[in-house]
Write a protein that holds these residues in place. Structure first.
Motif, PDB file in Angstrom:
ATOM      1  N   VAL A  53       0.811  -1.217   0.000  1.00 13.19           N
ATOM      2  CA  VAL A  53       0.000   0.000   0.000  1.00 13.19           C
ATOM      3  C   VAL A  53       0.843   1.265   0.000  1.00 13.19           C
ATOM      4  CG1 VAL A  53      -1.916  -1.137   1.189  1.00 13.19           C
ATOM      5  CG2 VAL A  53      -0.115  -0.045   2.537  1.00 13.19           C
ATOM      6  N   VAL A  54       2.151   1.153  -0.226  1.00 18.42           N
ATOM      7  CA  VAL A  54       3.015   2.327  -0.153  1.00 18.42           C
ATOM      8  C   VAL A  54       2.695   3.305  -1.284  1.00 18.42           C
ATOM      9  CG1 VAL A  54       4.850   1.251  -1.521  1.00 18.42           C
ATOM     10  CG2 VAL A  54       5.408   3.109   0.049  1.00 18.42           C
ATOM     11  N   ASN A  55       2.632   4.578  -0.948  1.00 20.65           N
ATOM     12  CA  ASN A  55       2.377   5.643  -1.900  1.00 20.65           C
ATOM     13  C   ASN A  55       3.537   5.750  -2.895  1.00 20.65           C
ATOM     14  OD1 ASN A  55       2.714   8.575  -2.806  1.00 20.65           O
ATOM     15  ND2 ASN A  55       0.664   8.630  -1.889  1.00 20.65           N
ATOM     16  N   LYS A  56       3.228   5.991  -4.183  1.00 14.33           N
ATOM     17  CA  LYS A  56       4.270   6.034  -5.228  1.00 14.33           C
ATOM     18  C   LYS A  56       5.279   7.143  -4.958  1.00 14.33           C
ATOM     19  CE  LYS A  56       2.966   2.658  -7.873  1.00 14.33           C
ATOM     20  NZ  LYS A  56       3.844   1.472  -8.039  1.00 14.33           N
ATOM     21  N   LYS A  57       4.804   8.297  -4.479  1.00 14.31           N
ATOM     22  CA  LYS A  57       5.730   9.392  -4.180  1.00 14.31           C
ATOM     23  C   LYS A  57       6.660   9.005  -3.045  1.00 14.31           C
ATOM     24  CE  LYS A  57       2.730  13.157  -5.772  1.00 14.31           C
ATOM     25  NZ  LYS A  57       1.996  14.400  -5.389  1.00 14.31           N
ATOM     26  N   PHE A  58       6.084   8.352  -2.017  1.00 16.42           N
ATOM     27  CA  PHE A  58       6.917   7.901  -0.899  1.00 16.42           C
ATOM     28  C   PHE A  58       7.921   6.861  -1.377  1.00 16.42           C
ATOM     29  CE2 PHE A  58       3.714   9.989   1.577  1.00 16.42           C
ATOM     30  CZ  PHE A  58       4.320  10.324   2.766  1.00 16.42           C
ATOM     31  N   GLU A  59       7.507   6.013  -2.309  1.00 16.21           N
ATOM     32  CA  GLU A  59       8.410   4.966  -2.806  1.00 16.21           C
ATOM     33  C   GLU A  59       9.608   5.578  -3.520  1.00 16.21           C
ATOM     34  OE1 GLU A  59       8.367   0.907  -5.549  1.00 16.21           O
ATOM     35  OE2 GLU A  59       6.498   1.982  -5.125  1.00 16.21           O
ATOM     36  N   SER A  60       9.353   6.602  -4.315  1.00 17.92           N
ATOM     37  CA  SER A  60      10.445   7.258  -5.041  1.00 17.92           C
ATOM     38  C   SER A  60      11.447   7.891  -4.073  1.00 17.92           C
ATOM     39  CB  SER A  60       9.870   8.329  -5.982  1.00 17.92           C
ATOM     40  OG  SER A  60      10.916   9.055  -6.579  1.00 17.92           O
ATOM     41  N   ILE A  61      10.908   8.586  -3.065  1.00 12.84           N
ATOM     42  CA  ILE A  61      11.791   9.230  -2.070  1.00 12.84           C
ATOM     43  C   ILE A  61      12.502   8.170  -1.243  1.00 12.84           C
ATOM     44  CG2 ILE A  61      11.874  10.819  -0.107  1.00 12.84           C
ATOM     45  CD1 ILE A  61       9.200  11.998  -1.187  1.00 12.84           C
ATOM     46  N   GLY A  62      11.735   7.132  -0.832  1.00 14.39           N
ATOM     47  CA  GLY A  62      12.296   6.076   0.018  1.00 14.39           C
ATOM     48  C   GLY A  62      13.427   5.336  -0.658  1.00 14.39           C
ATOM     49  N   LYS A  63      13.297   5.071  -1.959  1.00  9.82           N
ATOM     50  CA  LYS A  63      14.370   4.375  -2.669  1.00  9.82           C
ATOM     51  C   LYS A  63      15.645   5.208  -2.706  1.00  9.82           C
ATOM     52  CE  LYS A  63      11.825   1.212  -5.700  1.00  9.82           C
ATOM     53  NZ  LYS A  63      11.521   0.845  -7.105  1.00  9.82           N
ATOM     54  N   ARG A  64      15.488   6.511  -2.843  1.00 11.14           N
ATOM     55  CA  ARG A  64      16.681   7.387  -2.868  1.00 11.14           C
ATOM     56  C   ARG A  64      17.327   7.446  -1.483  1.00 11.14           C
ATOM     57  NH1 ARG A  64      14.092  12.639  -5.477  1.00 11.14           N
ATOM     58  NH2 ARG A  64      16.220  13.496  -5.294  1.00 11.14           N
ATOM     59  N   ILE A  65      16.489   7.427  -0.446  1.00 10.17           N
ATOM     60  CA  ILE A  65      17.041   7.378   0.915  1.00 10.17           C
ATOM     61  C   ILE A  65      17.784   6.063   1.132  1.00 10.17           C
ATOM     62  CG2 ILE A  65      16.453   7.251   3.365  1.00 10.17           C
ATOM     63  CD1 ILE A  65      14.131   9.170   2.806  1.00 10.17           C
ATOM     64  N   ALA A  66      17.162   4.954   0.716  1.00  6.78           N
ATOM     65  CA  ALA A  66      17.791   3.647   0.884  1.00  6.78           C
ATOM     66  C   ALA A  66      19.114   3.566   0.136  1.00  6.78           C
ATOM     67  CB  ALA A  66      16.834   2.553   0.392  1.00  6.78           C
ATOM     68  N   ASN A  67      19.141   4.174  -1.056  1.00  2.00           N
ATOM     69  CA  ASN A  67      20.376   4.158  -1.854  1.00  2.00           C
ATOM     70  C   ASN A  67      21.493   4.916  -1.157  1.00  2.00           C
ATOM     71  OD1 ASN A  67      21.796   3.502  -4.313  1.00  2.00           O
ATOM     72  ND2 ASN A  67      21.655   5.670  -4.835  1.00  2.00           N
ATOM     73  N   LYS A  68      21.138   6.021  -0.484  1.00  2.00           N
ATOM     74  CA  LYS A  68      22.143   6.809   0.230  1.00  2.00           C
ATOM     75  C   LYS A  68      22.737   6.060   1.423  1.00  2.00           C
ATOM     76  CE  LYS A  68      20.830  11.624  -0.769  1.00  2.00           C
ATOM     77  NZ  LYS A  68      22.158  12.245  -0.770  1.00  2.00           N
ATOM     78  N   CYS A  69      22.019   5.027   1.921  1.00  2.00           N
ATOM     79  CA  CYS A  69      22.525   4.257   3.067  1.00  2.00           C
ATOM     80  C   CYS A  69      23.644   3.293   2.668  1.00  2.00           C
ATOM     81  CB  CYS A  69      21.387   3.469   3.713  1.00  2.00           C
ATOM     82  SG  CYS A  69      20.163   4.492   4.557  1.00  2.00           S
ATOM     83  N   ARG A  70      23.923   3.204   1.368  1.00  2.00           N
ATOM     84  CA  ARG A  70      25.032   2.397   0.846  1.00  2.00           C
ATOM     85  C   ARG A  70      24.982   0.936   1.307  1.00  2.00           C
ATOM     86  NH1 ARG A  70      30.174   5.939   2.377  1.00  2.00           N
ATOM     87  NH2 ARG A  70      29.080   5.872   4.360  1.00  2.00           N
ATOM     88  N   GLY A  71      23.785   0.435   1.490  1.00  2.00           N
ATOM     89  CA  GLY A  71      23.629  -0.979   1.805  1.00  2.00           C
ATOM     90  C   GLY A  71      23.995  -1.365   3.219  1.00  2.00           C
TER      91      GLY A  71
END
Length: 677
Positions: A53-71
């Protein structure tokens, strides 16, 4: 030096320089998590299990945040905990564009992320987290102890009088686990959190934010020039106590010691100067010179003297510690202690006493080893009455106690633990009509190895009239959730426990208490809900178990039972309990785990276990003559794990994959075998 041939050493480190020191023959540089895995982890933490149920806008922002965490999993968990409380798109964007990312790149570390997560906490949560810098890295932190320390510092004070500080502390622990400030939680069989650890980077964060206010001292510590408020130390650093500022010190914890390293009174005498201490925890010490001075530490909220000697006349001065919330006295040797002292500790919430010998003082409000009717005017019921804040009471090895005073009126008492009281005969009660609440808050009751305990007895009744009190029905425990009755073979009269939810243990004890609970009297008190219908975990043994006294259909009540453990049952006992399960395919519909332990003459597991269609885990321990499994085992289609430990005959059958045994269990995904336990 002690490894077998071809053994290898595996070392993990975050430091490239450190990895070069041992001249490793093979070096693997682990990659971080992939973006998809990182985003899925972040989603589950922030949104929960239903990630669809995640909002598409939140998904876009969340993926960029996750990417910044460098795994890095810890960074993802920390930011996930932070984003849980942020439901606006702008708040997620602020995290994505935060200045702390630049610091992460400059320092090549995730500490700025962790600090951001810390800064999002409330002031009280920050205080509680920073206090954990007292512990050394990788320390297993006991939950109840930590909450009691937080209470002693005033971090859990709450304006709502109906909310217990202990409940607030438990909520804080859950928040810290949810936000990954704590990890590796151990959970007891009752589902309650027992202990946890801190990731070493989280420990670094706690040390950083607390500054010089908290410190841990060991043999490597040099002369301490700062002025800490909270100190924990190893026994080999006790010489540093002289360098501490006595006017600032609020916490002093001796983390560990043992009999060989017992500290003497001369080394500890300096503690008498720490007049503002709120927490004092000592272990394996000789307190012969300090015991009389402890009563002068009038600000103490927490006092724990474990495995100490020389308590001497401690009880004479301890009554002045009226602010005490937690008192734990478990000495190595018997010591005198007066109940009059306890009655003056009006703020006491947690009481643990062992090796207690009653004071021989003749004042009537104190215990002496006597039967109550021999002393006229003895106000036996009054010594616990003033302790209206008490939450937990524990008695252990208090050999002189024959009777306990009434406890049913204590409004906040949640836990009562009574073990190895060899002379204990009765627990008194004094209510006549029970119009007021009866044990209104009691959730956990443990009665262990009290050979002479008969049960509850009304004050003032004639001991020689065995029917007087027994004819008066006690009301059931209203909130009791966990009950252990072990080695109490003549215990017959106690309140019923129909609402029991978490756990019931009945070992080497009379079944009379269970029979009473299953009676119609208990049923009527539940408004048509069968007794024990909420129980999740049942542990019983066949020692002195009078099966014929238990209703044959009682298992039909246990619709919520998830774990059943059967110990020390003979073949004859198994035959007697067969009626509990026979031909009832709907029996125990929620059962997930069943354990057979120490059933030494059992040769074949009973067929009725195949009726439990929901069964996921079957454990068999130390059944040395067990050789065969039921024919219906393949019907257990949900069975995920089979453990056979310490059952050499059955282990051999399974290892050999014989035609007799293997077809019965080959559908089980995980089979654990060991002939030795």
């Amino acid at each position: 030096m002690c490894g077998s041939k071809d053994s290898k050493v595996l070392m993990t480190t975050r430091s490239k320089n450190l990895s070069e020191i041992p001249k490793a023959s093979n070096l693997w540089v682990l990659n971080g998590l992939t973006l998809d895995v990182s985003w899925n982890m972040l989603k589950k933490i922030t949104i929960g299990k239903d990630t669809s149920v995640v909002n598409k806008k939140f998904e876009s922002i969340g993926k960029r945040i996750a990417n910044k965490c460098r795994g890095v999993p810890l960074a993802i968990r920390a930011l996930g905990g932070l984003l849980q409380s942020k439901s606006e798109e702008r708040e997620w964007i602020n995290v994505l564009q935060g200045d702390f990312w630049k610091l992460c790149e400059d320092k090549e570390c995730i500490m700025p992320i962790l600090k951001l997560s810390y800064q999002s906490l409330s002031l009280r949560l920050r205080q509680c987290f920073a206090y954990c810098a007292l512990y050394p890295k990788d320390w297993e932190i006991k939950k109840d102890l930590l909450i009691q320390l937080w209470m002693a510092q005033g971090y859990l004070d709450y304006t709502d009088e109906k909310t217990l500080m202990e409940d607030v502390g438990n909520e804080f622990v859950k928040i810290f686990l949810m936000k990954s400030f704590f990890q590796d939680a151990k959970v007891g069989e009752d589902g309650d959190i027992v202990s946890f650890k801190m990731h070493d980077l989280m420990h670094d964060l706690a040390t950083q934010v607390v500054g010089n206010d908290c410190c841990y001292l060991d043999r490597e510590t040099k002369i301490w020039v700062q002025r800490p408020i909270h100190v924990s130390l190893e026994p080999n650093a006790v010489h540093l106590l002289d360098s501490l500022d006595a006017s600032r010190l609020r916490t002093l914890i001796l983390l560990s010691s043992n009999e060989e390293e017992e500290l003497n009174g001369d080394e500890l005498l300096v503690i008498s100067k720490f007049k503002h201490l709120r927490v004092l925890k000592l272990s394996h010490c000789s307190l012969s010179k300090l015991s009389t001075s402890i009563g002068k530490l009038k600000h103490l909220r927490y006092l724990n003297l474990s495995h100490c000697r020389g308590l001497g006349s401690l009880y004479k001065s301890i009554s002045s510690l009226v602010l005490l919330q937690t008192l734990i006295l478990t000495p190595k040797e018997k010591f005198e202690f007066s109940t009059e002292v306890v009655s003056k500790l009006i703020n006491l919430r947690h009481l643990h006493i062992s090796n207690w010998e009653a004071s021989r003082d003749e004042r009537p409000s104190e215990f002496v080893k006597l039967s109550i009717w021999k002393y006229e005017g003895m106000v036996f019921s009054k010594w616990l009455s003033p302790l209206t804040n008490i939450v937990e009471i524990s008695f252990f090895l208090c050999g002189s106690l024959q009777h306990l005073p009434p406890l049913e009126h204590l409004p906040f008492l949640k836990s009562l633990h009574i073990s190895f009281l060899e002379e204990l005969e009765y627990i008194y009660y004094e209510q006549q009509d029970f119009t007021s609440a009866f044990f209104p808050s009691l959730e956990s009751l443990t009665l262990q190895f009290c050979d002479k305990l008969r049960g509850w007895w009304r004050m003032g009744d004639d001991f020689n009239n065995t029917t007087c009190s027994l004819n008066l029905s006690l009301p059931p425990f209203p909130r009791l959730s966990q009950l252990s009755i072990i080695g109490c073979r003549i215990l017959t009269f106690m309140p019923a426990f129909p609402n029991l939810e978490n756990r019931l243990e009945l070992y080497n004890s009379s079944v009379e208490t269970l029979v009473v609970t299953l009676s119609t009297v208990a049923l009527e008190s539940l408004n048509d809900f069968p007794p024990l219908s909420m129980l999740k975990s049942l542990h019983i043994d066949g020692v002195n178990l009078d099966v014929k006294r238990i209703p044959a259909d009682w298992m039909q009540n246990l619709t919520s039972l998830q774990l059943l453990q059967i110990n020390w049952f003979s073949c004859e006992a198994f035959q007697e309990i067969e009626t509990w399960f026979k031909d009832d395919l709907k029996c125990l519909p929620s059962l997930q785990t069943i354990t057979f332990h120490n059933c030494e003459d059992l040769q074949a597991l009973p067929d009725w276990i195949c009726n439990f269609s929901s069964l996921q885990h079957l454990r068999v321990y130390d059944c040395i003559n067990l050789v065969s499994l039921p024919e219906g085992m393949p019907c257990l289609t949900n069975l995920q794990t089979l453990e056979i430990i310490g059952c050499p005959l059955l282990d051999e059958e399974c290892q050999a994959k014989t035609d007799e045994t293997w077809p019965k269990i080959r559908h089980v995904p995980m089979i654990i075998l060991s002939s030795l336990h």
